[in-house]
Every structure is written in C-alpha cells, then in structure tokens.
Motif scaffolding. Structure first.
Motif, PDB file in Angstrom:
ATOM      1  N   ARG A   1       0.659   3.817   8.889  1.00  0.00           N
ATOM      2  CA  ARG A   1       1.861   4.473   8.367  1.00  0.00           C
ATOM      3  C   ARG A   1       1.563   5.318   7.135  1.00  0.00           C
ATOM      4  N   VAL A   2       0.651   4.850   6.300  1.00  0.00           N
ATOM      5  CA  VAL A   2       0.287   5.655   5.134  1.00  0.00           C
ATOM      6  C   VAL A   2      -0.525   6.878   5.559  1.00  0.00           C
ATOM      7  N   VAL A   3      -1.447   6.709   6.488  1.00  0.00           N
ATOM      8  CA  VAL A   3      -2.243   7.847   6.960  1.00  0.00           C
ATOM      9  C   VAL A   3      -1.343   8.893   7.614  1.00  0.00           C
ATOM     10  N   GLU A   4      -0.367   8.456   8.385  1.00  0.00           N
ATOM     11  CA  GLU A   4       0.582   9.403   8.987  1.00  0.00           C
ATOM     12  C   GLU A   4       1.355  10.151   7.914  1.00  0.00           C
ATOM     13  N   ASP A   5       1.735   9.448   6.847  1.00  0.00           N
ATOM     14  CA  ASP A   5       2.418  10.125   5.747  1.00  0.00           C
ATOM     15  C   ASP A   5       1.484  11.108   5.050  1.00  0.00           C
ATOM     16  N   MET A   6       0.237  10.723   4.892  1.00  0.00           N
ATOM     17  CA  MET A   6      -0.743  11.623   4.286  1.00  0.00           C
ATOM     18  C   MET A   6      -0.840  12.928   5.072  1.00  0.00           C
ATOM     19  N   MET A   7      -0.872  12.821   6.399  1.00  0.00           N
ATOM     20  CA  MET A   7      -1.048  14.019   7.228  1.00  0.00           C
ATOM     21  C   MET A   7       0.166  14.936   7.174  1.00  0.00           C
TER      22      MET A   7
ATOM     23  N   VAL B   1       0.819  -1.211   0.000  1.00  0.00           N
ATOM     24  CA  VAL B   1       0.000   0.000   0.000  1.00  0.00           C
ATOM     25  C   VAL B   1       0.854   1.263   0.000  1.00  0.00           C
ATOM     26  N   ASP B   2       2.008   1.221   0.644  1.00  0.00           N
ATOM     27  CA  ASP B   2       2.881   2.401   0.638  1.00  0.00           C
ATOM     28  C   ASP B   2       3.426   2.679  -0.758  1.00  0.00           C
ATOM     29  N   LEU B   3       3.716   1.623  -1.513  1.00  0.00           N
ATOM     30  CA  LEU B   3       4.212   1.796  -2.875  1.00  0.00           C
ATOM     31  C   LEU B   3       3.127   2.404  -3.764  1.00  0.00           C
ATOM     32  N   CYS B   4       1.902   1.952  -3.574  1.00  0.00           N
ATOM     33  CA  CYS B   4       0.791   2.497  -4.356  1.00  0.00           C
ATOM     34  C   CYS B   4       0.538   3.964  -3.999  1.00  0.00           C
ATOM     35  N   TRP B   5       0.606   4.289  -2.714  1.00  0.00           N
ATOM     36  CA  TRP B   5       0.431   5.673  -2.286  1.00  0.00           C
ATOM     37  C   TRP B   5       1.544   6.554  -2.851  1.00  0.00           C
ATOM     38  N   ASN B   6       2.773   6.065  -2.823  1.00  0.00           N
ATOM     39  CA  ASN B   6       3.884   6.833  -3.390  1.00  0.00           C
ATOM     40  C   ASN B   6       3.685   7.064  -4.886  1.00  0.00           C
ATOM     41  N   TYR B   7       3.150   6.065  -5.572  1.00  0.00           N
ATOM     42  CA  TYR B   7       2.881   6.216  -7.005  1.00  0.00           C
ATOM     43  C   TYR B   7       1.833   7.304  -7.244  1.00  0.00           C
ATOM     44  N   VAL B   8       0.780   7.312  -6.454  1.00  0.00           N
ATOM     45  CA  VAL B   8      -0.261   8.326  -6.612  1.00  0.00           C
ATOM     46  C   VAL B   8       0.321   9.716  -6.362  1.00  0.00           C
ATOM     47  N   LYS B   9       1.193   9.829  -5.376  1.00  0.00           N
ATOM     48  CA  LYS B   9       1.843  11.120  -5.112  1.00  0.00           C
ATOM     49  C   LYS B   9       2.688  11.561  -6.299  1.00  0.00           C
TER      50      LYS B   9
END
Length: 440
Positions: free
Chosen positions: A399-405, A296-304
């Motif tokens: 961890r992804v939500v914390e990165d989002m914030m 999920v972190d890799l997917c979130w990084n891709y979206v960013k």
C-alpha cells in the motif's frame, strides 16, 4: 508473533480498517499488569495507535535490572564503571551527553564525554560536591549501548516490540552502521524537550531504575504548541506559550496524558504522539525507536510532509538545475531519510518475508539475492513472526509502494539507483499477497 488469518484477510479486503481503529478516541492509558497475547497488543495498541504501560513484570528477568541497580534501587555506579568504563581495547568508552540547561537549534546541545567522567559528575551531583559555579544538568542520552557492547545482553526486547523495521534495516547497511536502540542515564532533574520521535516512529522505553514523568499529547494536539512560523515550542513550560500573537493556537484545554513511570515499567509511545519527559529521580532507561507494518504509512506520510516543508524553505532556488534532487538532499539532512532510502528500506524488509512465503508454496521470488541467504544470515526470524504476520507486512508495504508510485516527487527520483523498479516490486507484492489470501 502470530496473527489469525481472519485478521489478515480483513485488513487486505478493507484498506480503511486501520484508519477506522485510529479514529477511536483515547480516553485513558492502559496499565497492563499481566501478560497479554501478541494478537491483543497488535489490535488494541499497534493498529489503533494508542499508548500503554506495562508493569515491572515485563523486565523482571533482565540482567540490567539485576546488575545496574543497587539493593535500594539506585544506579549501581561501581558495577557500571567496572563493566562499561573501558572497551575491549582498554580504551575509555565515550558517550554522548546533553546539557539540559542549554538550548541550541531546538534541542539540548550535546558533547562527548568519557563514561568514567560522566559517572564521576553524576556521583558528585548526588552528594552535592561544592563547585565555584553552578553545575549544568547533564543527561547521557542516545547512547548506542547494544552496538558498543554487542556481547553483553542487558535486556531482551519484549515480543510486542520485536517486529521492528528500523533496527532490522539499518544494521544491515554497508555504508553506515546505525541503529535506534539507546540507553539513557540521567540525574534527577534531567529532561527531554517537547518532540515526536524520529520519522514519527513508535518508541518503547523501559526504566531500569528511577522514575520518569511523561506528558503525552495525541496526534494533532501539537499544533497548539506551534508558533505563527510553524516552529514547535522547545518546552511546554515556556512562558512564551501565553503570547497569543506568537502562539495563536495555544489554549488551556489541550488533551494531555500524564504517566508516572516507575522502575521496571515499560511505556509504549505510538506514532506521532508528541511528548516531554522529566526524570524525577536518578534514572537509567532503555529506549528503542521503531516502526513496522502497523505504522509504516504514518511514517511515510510524515516524510512526505517534511518534503513539503523543505520545498517551501528553498523555494527561492526553484530555478536552479536539479532543484528536486537538492530537495531530496535537504530532506535527508533534516529528516534523516529521503524518498529513495525509504523505498530501499521497504524493499529490504520485504525480501525475507517474500522468501518465507515463497518457501511455504511453489512460487519462487527473485529479489536479486539468494533467498536462502537473506533468510539465514541477515534477519532474525523473530522479527518476522509467522507467515500470516509476514503477509500483513507485505500488504502494508504494498500500500505504501502504491502510494509512492502516485506521488509526483517520488516519480522524479532516479529509479536506476533503486534495487528494483517500483512497478515490478509492486507486482511481486500483489501476487504474493493475493495468493496467500486466496489459498485459505
């Protein structure tokens, strides 16, 4: 799907553990001939983001392997037409068909075609029926078969791939009925252009019959196939790659893995591995795109990264009112998801896992819905697994939500449209995860 508590504890205490596993080089693609435990697959392939291939034992019991294939291993056109040419209302079933002889917007252009007509085309191509003009190579792909024939169990998702957040989340949405479960059918010579899968998700692909050649490139190698404008080459066979002015990063010493996938075999393609695929025989396959807590972190990084590209593309409109909102609109159109929906996906995935873990203890979690309903109605529990697996999922979501914030662009979106404020959601995740870890 069970995981040992010691692994969950290690992952919770060391946020760099998964990153360290991913750094280990991939020197070969393993061929798995006998069943392995879910824990072994989880550590060796999901966490480390490494590909593998399962032998035909993995699909031996599938109905599709039995009914869709003739005795000599060819597509069973008679049975396929009998079962799928018409829907329950006795209307012609329409399928998406790509033209492998054309390119439009860096993909093969698609059109709708009746399944009956497509099978007729395929049969004529095999026997070589003469035509006045050369016949295009047509590829039936991205057919939402399980959605269209929900009562027909053609296959069973292997346990290794059942923690599937994409296909847990999207079928629940009221405003769109979507999924990422597909059937592909194509003649010898059909192919898929060079790409990485949607959102940089995982994929698994099982050959019902036929043979595919896969060319897979580890994350980072795709830069060699980008031109000076940052655009990915359509096909790795393109002669343009040898134009050093247009493709300055291209060279002959690129890390590549070739896989010849035979009937019944299943390939696991990790996140961000670019690939091009060729059907070497008349082929039918089942394909799922998916991601979970391991990626999920890799997917979130891709979206960013996609948002960064959008902001560059429309930088000339920077002074317009609502420019950041417009960036999110363009992101949704180009990438398939925006920041708010990614957050909503995480929230939706967390609900039943928090409910499961709260039922194992005394803490009651209010996720703005009845926990017993979200456990019983919306989610197949095999998608969650054990409470340890649920805990792992929540740790990764946290961890992804914390990165989002910490992300400036995320902080600019309209929080009133979210199901819960990120800080409150984060606190619930942190509380549940810490309690689970400490109770042992």
């Amino acid at each position: 799907m069970d995981l040992p508590f010691s692994l969950i504890q290690r992952l919770y205490q060391n946020s760099d553990y998964i990153g360290e596993l991913r750094k280990e080089p991939c020197n070969t693609i393993d061929y798995i001939t006998s069943p392995i435990s879910y824990e072994s697959f989880f550590k060796q392939y999901l966490l480390s983001n490494k590909p593998c291939v399962f032998s035909s034992i993995a699909t031996a019991g599938w109905r599709a392997r039995r009914d869709w294939v003739t005795g000599d291993g060819k597509p069973h056109f008679v049975q396929l037409l009998k079962d799928f040419a018409m829907d329950e209302q006795r209307k012609d079933v329409v399928v998406p068909v790509a033209n492998c002889n054309q390119e439009k917007f860096s993909s093969h252009p698609k059109r709708d075609m009746s399944f009956k007509d497509y099978i007729g085309y395929w049969k004529n191509r095999i026997i070589g029926v003469p035509t006045k003009e050369p016949t295009d190579c047509l590829y039936l792909k991205d057919w939402h078969f399980t959605r269209q024939f929900a009562g027909y169990t053609a296959y069973t998702t292997p346990e290794y791939f059942q923690s599937d957040w994409l296909n847990e989340y999207w079928p629940q949405q009221q405003d769109t009925q979507d999924d990422y479960r597909f059937v592909y059918m194509g003649p010898k010579g059909s192919w898929t252009s060079f790409h990485a899968d949607v959102f940089h998700s995982y994929s698994w692909s099982a050959n019902i019959c036929g043979c595919k050649k896969w060319l897979l490139y580890p994350p980072g190698e795709e830069k060699c196939f980008k031109n000076k404008f940052g655009q990915l080459v359509f096909s790795i066979d393109s002669v343009e790659l040898h134009d050093t002015n247009l493709y300055p990063e291209y060279h002959d010493d690129i890390s590549c893995f070739e896989v010849i996938q035979k009937a019944g075999e299943v390939i696991f393609v990790p996140s961000g591995w670019h690939h091009q695929v060729f059907n070497q025989e008349d082929t039918i396959s089942v394909n799922h795109n998916w991601f979970n807590g391991c990626s999920v972190d890799l997917c979130w990084n891709y979206v960013k990264e996609c948002l960064k590209e959008v902001k560059v593309e429309i930088a000339d409109c920077l002074d317009m009112d609502g420019w950041l909102t417009q960036c999110q609109i363009v992101l949704k159109a180009s990438c398939g998801i925006d920041y708010a929906e990614f957050y909503n996906l995480l929230f939706s995935i967390a609900k039943p896992r928090l409910a499961m873990m709260s039922q194992n203890g005394s803490e009651k979690i209010d996720m703005k819905s009845d926990t017993s309903q979200c456990m019983a109605k919306e989610v197949n529990l095999c998608q969650i697994g054990s409470s340890e697996h649920a805990c792992f999922d929540l740790i990764q979501i946290l961890r992804v939500v914390e990165d989002m914030m910490q992300d400036d662009d995320f902080c600019q979106i309209d929080f009133s449209a979210l199901p819960e404020l990120p800080v409150e959601f984060s606190e619930k995740l942190q509380k549940m995860c810490s309690e689970k870890i400490s109770e042992k």
